[in-house]
Structure formats: C-alpha cells, structure tokens
Design a protein around this motif. Structure first.
Motif, PDB file in Angstrom:
ATOM      1  N   SER A  24       0.869  -1.172   0.000  1.00 18.00           N
ATOM      2  CA  SER A  24       0.000   0.000   0.000  1.00 18.00           C
ATOM      3  C   SER A  24       0.907   1.224   0.000  1.00 18.00           C
ATOM      4  O   SER A  24       1.522   1.554   1.014  1.00 18.00           O
ATOM      5  CB  SER A  24      -0.886  -0.012   1.242  1.00 18.00           C
ATOM      6  OG  SER A  24      -1.714   1.109   1.250  1.00 18.00           O
ATOM      7  N   PRO A  64       3.756   5.643  -8.435  1.00 19.96           N
ATOM      8  CA  PRO A  64       2.689   4.644  -8.317  1.00 19.96           C
ATOM      9  C   PRO A  64       2.383   3.936  -9.633  1.00 19.96           C
ATOM     10  O   PRO A  64       2.100   2.737  -9.643  1.00 19.96           O
ATOM     11  CB  PRO A  64       1.478   5.441  -7.836  1.00 19.96           C
ATOM     12  CG  PRO A  64       2.047   6.667  -7.218  1.00 19.96           C
ATOM     13  CD  PRO A  64       3.306   6.963  -7.981  1.00 19.96           C
ATOM     14  N   LYS A  68       2.742  -0.052 -10.009  1.00 17.78           N
ATOM     15  CA  LYS A  68       1.565  -0.824 -10.411  1.00 17.78           C
ATOM     16  C   LYS A  68       1.875  -1.679 -11.640  1.00 17.78           C
ATOM     17  O   LYS A  68       1.525  -2.859 -11.684  1.00 17.78           O
ATOM     18  CB  LYS A  68       0.398   0.117 -10.697  1.00 17.78           C
ATOM     19  CG  LYS A  68      -0.858  -0.602 -11.117  1.00 17.78           C
ATOM     20  CD  LYS A  68      -1.977   0.364 -11.422  1.00 17.78           C
ATOM     21  CE  LYS A  68      -3.199  -0.431 -11.876  1.00 17.78           C
ATOM     22  NZ  LYS A  68      -4.164   0.374 -12.570  1.00 17.78           N
ATOM     23  N   ARG A  71       4.090  -4.657 -10.712  1.00 20.99           N
ATOM     24  CA  ARG A  71       3.344  -5.683  -9.982  1.00 20.99           C
ATOM     25  C   ARG A  71       2.418  -6.453 -10.918  1.00 20.99           C
ATOM     26  O   ARG A  71       2.288  -7.673 -10.809  1.00 20.99           O
ATOM     27  CB  ARG A  71       2.588  -5.056  -8.821  1.00 20.99           C
ATOM     28  CG  ARG A  71       3.548  -4.578  -7.740  1.00 20.99           C
ATOM     29  CD  ARG A  71       2.867  -3.845  -6.614  1.00 20.99           C
ATOM     30  NE  ARG A  71       3.866  -3.420  -5.625  1.00 20.99           N
ATOM     31  CZ  ARG A  71       3.645  -2.577  -4.658  1.00 20.99           C
ATOM     32  NH1 ARG A  71       2.442  -2.051  -4.492  1.00 20.99           N
ATOM     33  NH2 ARG A  71       4.609  -2.239  -3.822  1.00 20.99           N
ATOM     34  N   GLU A  72       1.780  -5.754 -11.837  1.00 18.62           N
ATOM     35  CA  GLU A  72       0.896  -6.422 -12.782  1.00 18.62           C
ATOM     36  C   GLU A  72       1.669  -7.351 -13.715  1.00 18.62           C
ATOM     37  O   GLU A  72       1.212  -8.447 -14.026  1.00 18.62           O
ATOM     38  CB  GLU A  72       0.098  -5.391 -13.582  1.00 18.62           C
ATOM     39  CG  GLU A  72      -0.966  -4.705 -12.750  1.00 18.62           C
ATOM     40  CD  GLU A  72      -1.684  -3.589 -13.481  1.00 18.62           C
ATOM     41  OE1 GLU A  72      -1.331  -3.261 -14.643  1.00 18.62           O
ATOM     42  OE2 GLU A  72      -2.621  -3.016 -12.878  1.00 18.62           O
TER      43      GLU A  72
END
Length: 82
Positions: A24, A64, A68, A71-72
C-alpha cells in the motif's frame, strides 16, 4: 537547470528500489522533500514555484504508475512479488 530537476524526478527509480515499496503506497508525496530542498539551492534556486510543483506532481504520478505496472507484470508472468 532542467537536467537537475529531471534527475530529482527520476531519482532512485530502479526496479530494486521500487520493488521494496510497501504493498500500500503512501498517499503523501513521494520525493517532494528532496525536490523542495533542491529548489532552495543551486542550480534550482529561484526557479518558478510552478515548475517545482509540476516536478513533484510528476514524481507523485510516476512512482505509483511504475510500481503498479511492475506488480501487474509479475502477476501476469506468475512471478512472486519482489
């Protein structure tokens, strides 16, 4: 001057550093303090405050988005999170 600002926006954006960020992400500005500090010293001293705000906003949007995407991609490639 623009190269110094560019270096601050992209500072530390390595796969290793970004993969160590918490799941987070913080909602507070990421890197804003470093940019603010640099704006008070040469070669950025006296630069238009709007340019500094744009640099901070750029970094806050960039970090961010890159995290993201990393991670994807890991999920899509069935790789464990770093």
């Amino acid at each position: 001057m623009s190269r110094a600002l560019e270096n601050l926006v992209f500072a530390g954006l390595t796969t290793e550093n970004l993969s160590q960020l918490p799941a987070s992400l913080p909602s507070s500005p990421m890197g804003a303090r470093a940019i603010d500090s640099a704006a008070k010293a040469s070669p950025l001293k006296g630069i238009d405050p709007g340019v500094i705000q744009t640099a901070k906003a750029s970094r806050d949007a960039l970090v961010p988005a890159v995290v993201k995407a990393m991670r994807e991609l890991r999920t899509r490639n069935n790789q464990p999170p770093a």
